[in-house]
Design an enzyme around this catalytic site. Structure first.
Site, short mmCIF file in Angstrom:
data_model
loop_
_atom_site.label_atom_id
_atom_site.label_comp_id
_atom_site.label_asym_id
_atom_site.label_seq_id
_atom_site.Cartn_x
_atom_site.Cartn_y
_atom_site.Cartn_z
N GLY A 9 115.87 22.63 28.93
CA GLY A 9 117.25 22.65 29.33
C GLY A 9 117.37 23.47 30.55
N CYS A 10 118.49 24.14 30.78
CA CYS A 10 118.75 24.80 32.24
C CYS A 10 117.65 26.10 31.84
CB CYS A 10 120.37 25.52 31.87
SG CYS A 10 120.55 26.41 33.34
N PHE A 11 117.18 26.44 33.04
CA PHE A 11 116.17 27.42 32.95
C PHE A 11 116.63 28.68 32.98
CE2 PHE A 11 115.79 26.37 37.80
CZ PHE A 11 116.80 27.09 38.20
N TRP A 12 117.96 29.17 32.97
CA TRP A 12 118.27 30.52 32.91
C TRP A 12 118.14 31.24 31.70
CZ3 TRP A 12 120.42 32.62 37.20
CH2 TRP A 12 120.85 31.68 38.16
N PRO A 14 116.13 30.40 28.79
CA PRO A 14 114.85 30.05 28.38
C PRO A 14 114.06 31.27 29.18
CG PRO A 14 115.61 27.87 28.63
CD PRO A 14 116.48 28.84 29.13
#
Length: 148
Positions: A9-12, A14
């Site tokens: 998903g969005c890397f922020w 994780p």
């Protein structure tokens, strides 16, 4: 030291989740899996590059194993969602493990199989050889400015 690259998903979020875990030496966000060697966030958002948002980890395998990282990977997101992590929708938000070595590939297949049994065969996670990784430069700059 080893590296691994994961799309969940969005890397922020994780990246934040992996940062500070024992054995994780460095985290970096970027894009991987697409057809171009260099892309921007705007290009990736079109869905036309084939890239996924990823977190690239550098880790000390004497302190955290690749299998443990993959265990965390499967627990940090919903691997049963195809090309999305709600509310983010698009191929750039897919679930994918990008392996760097044949051993990583074997271990990824093994862990995916174990989780797939637990989730009644519903996993949508891809396993692919890493290609065309590029660092998310604009994110990196914003992060540096934000944390000054």
């Amino acid at each position: 030291m080893q590296k691994c690259t994961l799309a969940l998903g969005c890397f922020w979020k994780p990246e934040e989740n992996f940062k500070g875990k024992p054995g994780i030496l460095e985290t970096e966000v970027g894009y991987a899996g697409g057809s171009n060697q260099s892309v921007t966030y705007e290009e990736v958002c079109t869905g036309n590059t084939g890239h996924a948002e990823v977190v690239r980890l550098t880790f000390d395998e004497t302190k955290i194993t690749y299998k443990k990282i993959l265990d965390l990977f499967f627990k940090m997101h919903d691997p049963t969602q195809k090309d999305m992590q709600y509310p983010d929708v698009g191929t750039q938000y897919r679930s994918e493990i990008f392996y760097e070595t044949d051993l990583q590939k074997i271990e990824a297949i093994d862990i995916l199989s174990q989780f797939n049994k637990k989730l009644d065969g519903k996993i949508q996670t891809n396993i692919s050889k890493i290609k065309n990784y590029c660092k998310a430069e604009e994110y990196h700059q914003k992060y540096i400015e934000k944390n000054r």
